[in-house]
Write a protein that holds these residues in place. Structure first.
Motif, PDB file in Angstrom:
ATOM      1  N   PHE A 185      18.946  64.493  42.977  1.00 39.53           N
ATOM      2  CA  PHE A 185      17.900  63.658  43.597  1.00 39.53           C
ATOM      3  C   PHE A 185      18.325  63.251  45.014  1.00 39.53           C
ATOM      4  O   PHE A 185      17.510  63.241  45.930  1.00 39.53           O
ATOM      5  CB  PHE A 185      17.617  62.425  42.735  1.00 39.53           C
ATOM      6  CG  PHE A 185      16.784  62.758  41.522  1.00 39.53           C
ATOM      7  CD1 PHE A 185      15.402  62.773  41.587  1.00 39.53           C
ATOM      8  CD2 PHE A 185      17.386  63.088  40.312  1.00 39.53           C
ATOM      9  CE1 PHE A 185      14.627  63.105  40.483  1.00 39.53           C
ATOM     10  CE2 PHE A 185      16.630  63.425  39.199  1.00 39.53           C
ATOM     11  CZ  PHE A 185      15.236  63.430  39.282  1.00 39.53           C
ATOM     12  N   ILE A 186      19.621  62.923  45.157  1.00 40.60           N
ATOM     13  CA  ILE A 186      20.101  62.515  46.488  1.00 40.60           C
ATOM     14  C   ILE A 186      20.022  63.710  47.455  1.00 40.60           C
ATOM     15  O   ILE A 186      19.492  63.603  48.564  1.00 40.60           O
ATOM     16  CB  ILE A 186      21.551  61.957  46.406  1.00 40.60           C
ATOM     17  CG1 ILE A 186      21.536  60.659  45.593  1.00 40.60           C
ATOM     18  CG2 ILE A 186      22.142  61.733  47.794  1.00 40.60           C
ATOM     19  CD1 ILE A 186      22.905  60.152  45.196  1.00 40.60           C
ATOM     20  N   ALA A 187      20.521  64.863  47.006  1.00 41.37           N
ATOM     21  CA  ALA A 187      20.513  66.057  47.868  1.00 41.37           C
ATOM     22  C   ALA A 187      19.080  66.397  48.277  1.00 41.37           C
ATOM     23  O   ALA A 187      18.805  66.703  49.440  1.00 41.37           O
ATOM     24  CB  ALA A 187      21.155  67.229  47.132  1.00 41.37           C
ATOM     25  N   SER A 189      16.552  64.383  48.536  1.00 39.70           N
ATOM     26  CA  SER A 189      15.996  63.408  49.481  1.00 39.70           C
ATOM     27  C   SER A 189      16.533  63.654  50.892  1.00 39.70           C
ATOM     28  O   SER A 189      15.874  63.341  51.861  1.00 39.70           O
ATOM     29  CB  SER A 189      16.288  61.974  49.021  1.00 39.70           C
ATOM     30  OG  SER A 189      17.666  61.732  49.142  1.00 39.70           O
ATOM     31  N   VAL A 190      17.704  64.284  50.987  1.00 44.05           N
ATOM     32  CA  VAL A 190      18.270  64.568  52.310  1.00 44.05           C
ATOM     33  C   VAL A 190      17.650  65.833  52.918  1.00 44.05           C
ATOM     34  O   VAL A 190      17.334  65.868  54.108  1.00 44.05           O
ATOM     35  CB  VAL A 190      19.815  64.731  52.227  1.00 44.05           C
ATOM     36  CG1 VAL A 190      20.406  65.125  53.579  1.00 44.05           C
ATOM     37  CG2 VAL A 190      20.458  63.447  51.719  1.00 44.05           C
ATOM     38  N   THR A 191      17.435  66.871  52.128  1.00 44.70           N
ATOM     39  CA  THR A 191      17.046  68.157  52.745  1.00 44.70           C
ATOM     40  C   THR A 191      15.596  68.602  52.483  1.00 44.70           C
ATOM     41  O   THR A 191      15.152  69.571  53.086  1.00 44.70           O
ATOM     42  CB  THR A 191      18.004  69.296  52.327  1.00 44.70           C
ATOM     43  OG1 THR A 191      18.003  69.400  50.904  1.00 44.70           O
ATOM     44  CG2 THR A 191      19.411  69.039  52.829  1.00 44.70           C
ATOM     45  N   TYR A 192      14.838  67.935  51.615  1.00 50.65           N
ATOM     46  CA  TYR A 192      13.411  68.258  51.448  1.00 50.65           C
ATOM     47  C   TYR A 192      12.696  67.889  52.746  1.00 50.65           C
ATOM     48  O   TYR A 192      13.026  66.855  53.327  1.00 50.65           O
ATOM     49  CB  TYR A 192      12.826  67.437  50.288  1.00 50.65           C
ATOM     50  CG  TYR A 192      11.343  67.638  50.080  1.00 50.65           C
ATOM     51  CD1 TYR A 192      10.876  68.626  49.231  1.00 50.65           C
ATOM     52  CD2 TYR A 192      10.413  66.838  50.746  1.00 50.65           C
ATOM     53  CE1 TYR A 192       9.508  68.811  49.044  1.00 50.65           C
ATOM     54  CE2 TYR A 192       9.055  67.025  50.567  1.00 50.65           C
ATOM     55  CZ  TYR A 192       8.614  68.010  49.712  1.00 50.65           C
ATOM     56  OH  TYR A 192       7.264  68.199  49.531  1.00 50.65           O
ATOM     57  N   PRO A 193      11.781  68.663  53.295  1.00 50.69           N
ATOM     58  CA  PRO A 193      11.160  69.879  52.755  1.00 50.69           C
ATOM     59  C   PRO A 193      11.810  71.187  53.206  1.00 50.69           C
ATOM     60  O   PRO A 193      11.218  72.242  53.035  1.00 50.69           O
ATOM     61  CB  PRO A 193       9.730  69.781  53.299  1.00 50.69           C
ATOM     62  CG  PRO A 193       9.890  69.120  54.628  1.00 50.69           C
ATOM     63  CD  PRO A 193      11.062  68.189  54.506  1.00 50.69           C
ATOM     64  N   THR A 198      14.161  71.440  43.842  1.00 50.48           N
ATOM     65  CA  THR A 198      15.461  71.043  43.300  1.00 50.48           C
ATOM     66  C   THR A 198      15.188  70.045  42.173  1.00 50.48           C
ATOM     67  O   THR A 198      15.719  70.167  41.072  1.00 50.48           O
ATOM     68  CB  THR A 198      16.325  70.372  44.405  1.00 50.48           C
ATOM     69  OG1 THR A 198      16.457  71.296  45.474  1.00 50.48           O
ATOM     70  CG2 THR A 198      17.691  69.984  43.894  1.00 50.48           C
ATOM     71  N   VAL A 199      14.324  69.058  42.489  1.00 49.11           N
ATOM     72  CA  VAL A 199      13.933  68.069  41.477  1.00 49.11           C
ATOM     73  C   VAL A 199      12.416  67.920  41.504  1.00 49.11           C
ATOM     74  O   VAL A 199      11.756  68.369  42.435  1.00 49.11           O
ATOM     75  CB  VAL A 199      14.564  66.679  41.757  1.00 49.11           C
ATOM     76  CG1 VAL A 199      16.067  66.734  41.608  1.00 49.11           C
ATOM     77  CG2 VAL A 199      14.181  66.154  43.134  1.00 49.11           C
ATOM     78  N   MET A 234      26.290  68.994  48.221  1.00 52.99           N
ATOM     79  CA  MET A 234      26.061  67.597  47.816  1.00 52.99           C
ATOM     80  C   MET A 234      25.973  67.448  46.286  1.00 52.99           C
ATOM     81  O   MET A 234      25.784  66.354  45.783  1.00 52.99           O
ATOM     82  CB  MET A 234      24.743  67.089  48.425  1.00 52.99           C
ATOM     83  CG  MET A 234      24.743  67.063  49.934  1.00 52.99           C
ATOM     84  SD  MET A 234      23.125  66.461  50.506  1.00 52.99           S
ATOM     85  CE  MET A 234      22.800  67.594  51.824  1.00 52.99           C
ATOM     86  N   ILE A 235      26.057  68.567  45.564  1.00 56.89           N
ATOM     87  CA  ILE A 235      25.873  68.519  44.110  1.00 56.89           C
ATOM     88  C   ILE A 235      27.205  68.311  43.387  1.00 56.89           C
ATOM     89  O   ILE A 235      28.184  69.006  43.679  1.00 56.89           O
ATOM     90  CB  ILE A 235      25.221  69.836  43.597  1.00 56.89           C
ATOM     91  CG1 ILE A 235      23.906  70.117  44.330  1.00 56.89           C
ATOM     92  CG2 ILE A 235      25.035  69.819  42.077  1.00 56.89           C
ATOM     93  CD1 ILE A 235      22.841  69.061  44.211  1.00 56.89           C
TER      94      ILE A 235
END
Ligand code: ATP
Length: 427
Positions: A185-187, A189-193, A198-199, A234-235
């Motif tokens: 979820f954190i990763a 939020s950083v790289t979407y879109p 991912t989630v 980040m995972i």
């Protein structure tokens, strides 16, 4: 030399992309791997597929092609899930001197394998005609995907995205995956879109971790190789056996065939087709929401938003007769399985009700057949029902199923670059 491989896995284990990643490492002893390997998704309606109908292709610069072929064939023989009836591996090799002769024919084969239903005989006769080096195991069905993978490398102009695949250590296969859910979820939020799927934020799900006993730990999809690698860093997870970034036709809508009318559609193909919503919408036991559209030809088409598409069904339920829509999805069992919908124009939603009494404000009652309406209390009269146009609570634009129900080939709306259409990406 180009190497195309398909159909090495079964539902009990293995994955053709894993074999591809392993070969990427092992083949270095014979030369240099050129460019990223390809992970190509073919027709998603094919019943023989194990999961996502994938095949892989690798390009290597080598001075010992025979050793490469021997190594690849030996790895397919020992690693494929041969005991499974559905596993019928195939591999095709193309030497660089042959590239020009086969570019066009294999490019067409690749495009057709993504959109149409091909036969093993067609693949075998193409191999016989061209004299391509190949090996089909068991019934050789994998030769279809192996040829398509080669065609995709020979014709690199197609729309593409990238996927970083993380693989598990051998002894972990089939055991629960140890991943830090929150890190996805954190990763995201950083790289979407720049990355997607991912989630699934709305449904609170991690969607990039498979549940089957195969070697994949997770996959990160995105616009370029750097962003998928950066996201994967980040995972938090169990130690990896290896990872690989593939160039892929995932997220491109390559499977969709635009058609002008419903009668052109054939089973086991995927389409973009327009029509007016006709008839009522209904939800059947099991939660699938169904409606029909009809086009100028007078034919109607049943469209289904399946239960796993979750909230997408609530949107679909807001459609009314007369709305003009463009639907995207696979045509199977005489119905279109919706992946995306563009609401092109909304029909007025008009309801009629009994007139209000001008004196007391209560609704009048019918005064009898053909005699209009009257207020019992005040004796006021009115001739006809009152028509009221209700505000629609949807907007025109493009909508898609949520990430948890997304097909590999479906282009996420965040990739759409058409400023004339308003998009409502699902996340
Ligand atoms: P995974 O994604 O885990 O590798 P899979 O879902 O890709 O598994 P496969 O085991 O590759 O499934 O099985 C699909 C089979 O269908 C392959 O043999 C492939 O050659 C064949 N195939 C692929 N596309 C078509 C097509 N358009 N027409 C007919 N057969 C096809």
């Amino acid at each position: 030399m180009i190497i195309g491989i398909d159909d090495t896995d079964s539902r009990e284990g293995m994955c053709t992309t894993y074999l591809g990643a392993l070969l990427m490492e092992e083949l270095r002893q014979y030369g240099t791997i050129v460019e990223l390997p390809v992970l190509v998704r073919l027709n998603p309606t094919i019943p023989y597929k194990t999961r996502g109908n994938a095949c892989v292709g690798i390009k290597i610069a080598t001075s010992c092609p025979d050793k490469v072929m021997e190594h690849v064939i030996s790895r397919i023989s020992t690693m494929s899930a041969m005991e499974c009836e559905m596993t019928n591996p195939g591999v095709v090799f193309i030497q660089d001197a042959e590239y020009e002769s086969f570019r066009e024919v294999l490019g067409t084969f690749f495009q057709r394998a993504v959109r149409e239903v091909l036969s093993i005989e067609e693949a075998k006769s193409l191999i016989a005609k061209t004299g391509l080096q190949s090996k089909g195991f068991k019934n050789g069905r994998g030769l279809i995907g192996a040829l398509a993978a080669c065609g995709s490398i020979l014709n690199p102009g197609w729309d593409h995205t990238f996927e970083y695949l993380a693989y598990r250590q051998r002894e972990k296969w089939g055991t629960p995956r140890n991943v830090d859910k929150n890190s996805f979820f954190i990763a995201d939020s950083v790289t979407y879109p720049e990355t997607w799927d991912t989630v699934d934020v709305s449904n609170g799900l991690v969607v990039c971790v498979p549940h089957s006993p195969d070697p994949v730990l997770y996959g990160i999809r995105g616009r370029n190789p750097n962003v998928v690698k950066r996201t994967a860093e980040m995972i938090g997870s169990e130690p990896l056996k290896m990872s690989c970034v593939y160039c892929t036709n995932q997220g491109t809508d390559m499977h969709l065939i635009p058609v002008d009318s419903i009668p052109e559609m054939e089973e086991m193909h995927s389409y973009i087709v327009s029509g007016f919503v006709s008839g009522d919408l209904f939800t059947i036991p099991g939660g699938h929401t169904i409606f029909s559209i009809s086009d100028g030809s007078g034919t109607s088409l049943e469209c289904t938003a399946f239960e796993p598409t979750k909230d997408f069904r609530s949107l679909v339920r807001k459609l009314v007769q007369g709305d003009f829509v463009k639907v995207y999805g696979s045509f199977m069992n005489k119905a279109l399985n919706i992946e995306k919908i563009e609401i092109v124009s909304l029909a007025p939603l008009v309801v009629s009700h009994n007139p209000e009494c001008p004196s007391c404000g209560k609704r009048m009652e019918s005064a009898g057949r053909g005699q209009g309406y009257r207020c019992r209390k005040c004796g006021t009269k009115a001739a006809a029902l009152v028509q009221v146009e209700l505000k629609r609570d949807i907007e025109s634009g493009m909508y898609e199923v949520p990430p948890c129900a997304r097909r590999h080939l479906a282009k996420p709306l965040v990739r759409l670059q058409d400023p004339s259409v308003k998009i409502f990406p699902s996340r």
